[in-house]
Design an enzyme around this catalytic site. Structure first.
Site, mmCIF file in Angstrom:
data_model
loop_
_atom_site.group_PDB
_atom_site.id
_atom_site.type_symbol
_atom_site.label_atom_id
_atom_site.label_comp_id
_atom_site.label_asym_id
_atom_site.label_seq_id
_atom_site.Cartn_x
_atom_site.Cartn_y
_atom_site.Cartn_z
ATOM 1 N N GLY A 13 0.781 -1.235 0.000
ATOM 2 C CA GLY A 13 0.000 0.000 0.000
ATOM 3 C C GLY A 13 0.811 1.282 0.000
ATOM 4 O O GLY A 13 0.304 2.327 0.418
ATOM 5 N N ASN A 15 1.715 2.934 -2.671
ATOM 6 C CA ASN A 15 1.085 3.824 -3.655
ATOM 7 C C ASN A 15 -0.215 4.399 -3.109
ATOM 8 O O ASN A 15 -0.528 5.562 -3.366
ATOM 9 C CB ASN A 15 0.842 3.096 -4.980
ATOM 10 C CG ASN A 15 2.089 3.070 -5.836
ATOM 11 O OD1 ASN A 15 2.473 4.087 -6.413
ATOM 12 N ND2 ASN A 15 2.739 1.922 -5.877
ATOM 13 N N MET A 95 -3.400 -7.235 -7.328
ATOM 14 C CA MET A 95 -2.705 -8.328 -7.995
ATOM 15 C C MET A 95 -3.637 -9.358 -8.654
ATOM 16 O O MET A 95 -3.284 -10.536 -8.757
ATOM 17 C CB MET A 95 -1.768 -9.037 -7.004
ATOM 18 C CG MET A 95 -0.710 -8.114 -6.404
ATOM 19 S SD MET A 95 0.253 -7.238 -7.660
ATOM 20 C CE MET A 95 1.279 -8.578 -8.232
ATOM 21 N N ASN A 117 -4.498 2.034 -13.524
ATOM 22 C CA ASN A 117 -3.560 1.107 -12.888
ATOM 23 C C ASN A 117 -2.138 1.654 -13.013
ATOM 24 O O ASN A 117 -1.843 2.430 -13.923
ATOM 25 C CB ASN A 117 -3.634 -0.257 -13.592
ATOM 26 C CG ASN A 117 -2.739 -1.289 -12.950
ATOM 27 O OD1 ASN A 117 -2.652 -1.378 -11.708
ATOM 28 N ND2 ASN A 117 -2.041 -2.076 -13.755
ATOM 29 N N HIS A 119 1.790 0.298 -13.412
ATOM 30 C CA HIS A 119 2.529 -0.926 -13.727
ATOM 31 C C HIS A 119 4.028 -0.641 -13.681
ATOM 32 O O HIS A 119 4.486 0.358 -14.235
ATOM 33 C CB HIS A 119 2.125 -1.442 -15.118
ATOM 34 C CG HIS A 119 2.830 -2.704 -15.480
ATOM 35 N ND1 HIS A 119 2.444 -3.931 -14.986
ATOM 36 C CD2 HIS A 119 3.936 -2.918 -16.233
ATOM 37 C CE1 HIS A 119 3.279 -4.852 -15.438
ATOM 38 N NE2 HIS A 119 4.189 -4.262 -16.198
HETATM 39 C C1 GRF Z 1 3.945 -1.361 -7.395
HETATM 40 O O1 GRF Z 1 5.263 -1.631 -7.807
HETATM 41 C C2 GRF Z 1 3.031 -1.178 -8.570
HETATM 42 O O2 GRF Z 1 3.679 -0.641 -9.692
HETATM 43 C C3 GRF Z 1 2.587 -2.589 -8.854
HETATM 44 O O3 GRF Z 1 2.460 -3.198 -7.580
HETATM 45 C C4 GRF Z 1 3.315 -2.550 -6.650
HETATM 46 C C5 GRF Z 1 2.465 -2.123 -5.497
HETATM 47 O O4 GRF Z 1 3.225 -1.628 -4.427
HETATM 48 N N1 GRF Z 1 1.370 -2.621 -9.628
HETATM 49 P P1 GRF Z 1 2.527 -0.962 -3.169
HETATM 50 O O5 GRF Z 1 1.563 -1.975 -2.575
HETATM 51 O O6 GRF Z 1 1.829 0.276 -3.622
HETATM 52 O O7 GRF Z 1 3.654 -0.663 -2.249
#
Ligand code: GRF
Length: 214
Positions: A13, A15, A95, A117, A119
């Site tokens: 989490g 992001n 995921m 999203n 990526h």
């Molecule tokens: C990130 O690297 C994002 O690009 C990918 O999954 C990861 C999520 O990381 N889709 P977080 O849970 O936000 O730390």
């Protein structure tokens, strides 16, 4: 006007935190209605709770085949999320592959789905799981981050924002990830600030939609 969003996430989490910080500081004009996770024990749900944001835990359950399980899961997500009234779904480390039904529920009259999203690669290079590891193992000297709208085919929806970075000096996958995550946390809120209010134009190149900010 604040765009109401639901964040979908499965993991740590970071992001989500970057987005929530941008909302709190006024850099992103949005309201996070809830954080939905398919993993009841994910750190992202704890982080949401600490910030007083509603968490929705919707674990994935097995069915006769993967498509049925995916559809059932997405139906449960829609039943929980739609009554809250989000305009966009924002995936931040979610995921799971989503079904057509979920995408169509957020399809706009202009043809794109209001689902975003992030990526960890410079798409269309290295789609799928572990974009940073894939780039490192491949021996690539440049890696990247992409923010895109979601379509049924994984990691091929219209690209909104991208940034590349050199990994020529990286000695491990985790070094690449560390550099990449820093970029993600800045880039995602930046791109969301014009994607959520839909300040972009959409053009069609053959059957592919292309998005450019106004
Ligand atoms: C990130 O690297 C994002 O690009 C990918 O999954 C990861 C999520 O990381 N889709 P977080 O849970 O936000 O730390």
């Amino acid at each position: 006007m604040k765009t109401p969003i639901v964040v979908m996430a499965s993991g740590s989490g970071t992001n989500f935190e970057a987005i929530a910080d941008a909302v709190r500081s006024g850099r992103l004009d949005a309201e996070i209605l809830a954080v939905m996770s398919d993993r009841p024990d994910s750190a992202v749900l704890e982080k949401a709770a600490r910030r007083g944001i509603r968490g929705l835990s919707i674990p994935f359950e097995k069915a006769a085949n993967i498509e049925d399980a995916r559809s059932l899961h997405d139906e449960r997500i829609l039943s929980a999320v739609l009554p809250l009234g989000p305009r966009f779904l924002v995936m931040a480390g979610y995921m799971r592959i989503v079904s057509r039904r979920l995408i169509e529920a957020f399809r706009s009259e202009n043809g794109y789905a209001r689902i975003v999203n992030i990526h960890p690669s410079l798409l269309p290079a290295f789609p799928g799981i572990g974009g940073y590891s894939q780039a490192f193992r491949y021996g690539a000297k440049v890696a990247g981050v992409s923010v895109h709208l979601v379509e049924e085919e994984v990691d091929v929806g219209p690209i909104c924002g991208q940034e590349s970075f050199s990994i020529a000096g990286c000695r491990s996958e985790s070094e690449v990830e560390e550099l990449g995550k820093k970029i993600e946390h800045r880039l995602y809120p930046e791109v969301l600030s014009w994607v959520l209010p839909e300040k972009f134009e959409v053009t069609k190149n053959r059957r592919r939609l292309c998005v450019r900010p106004h």
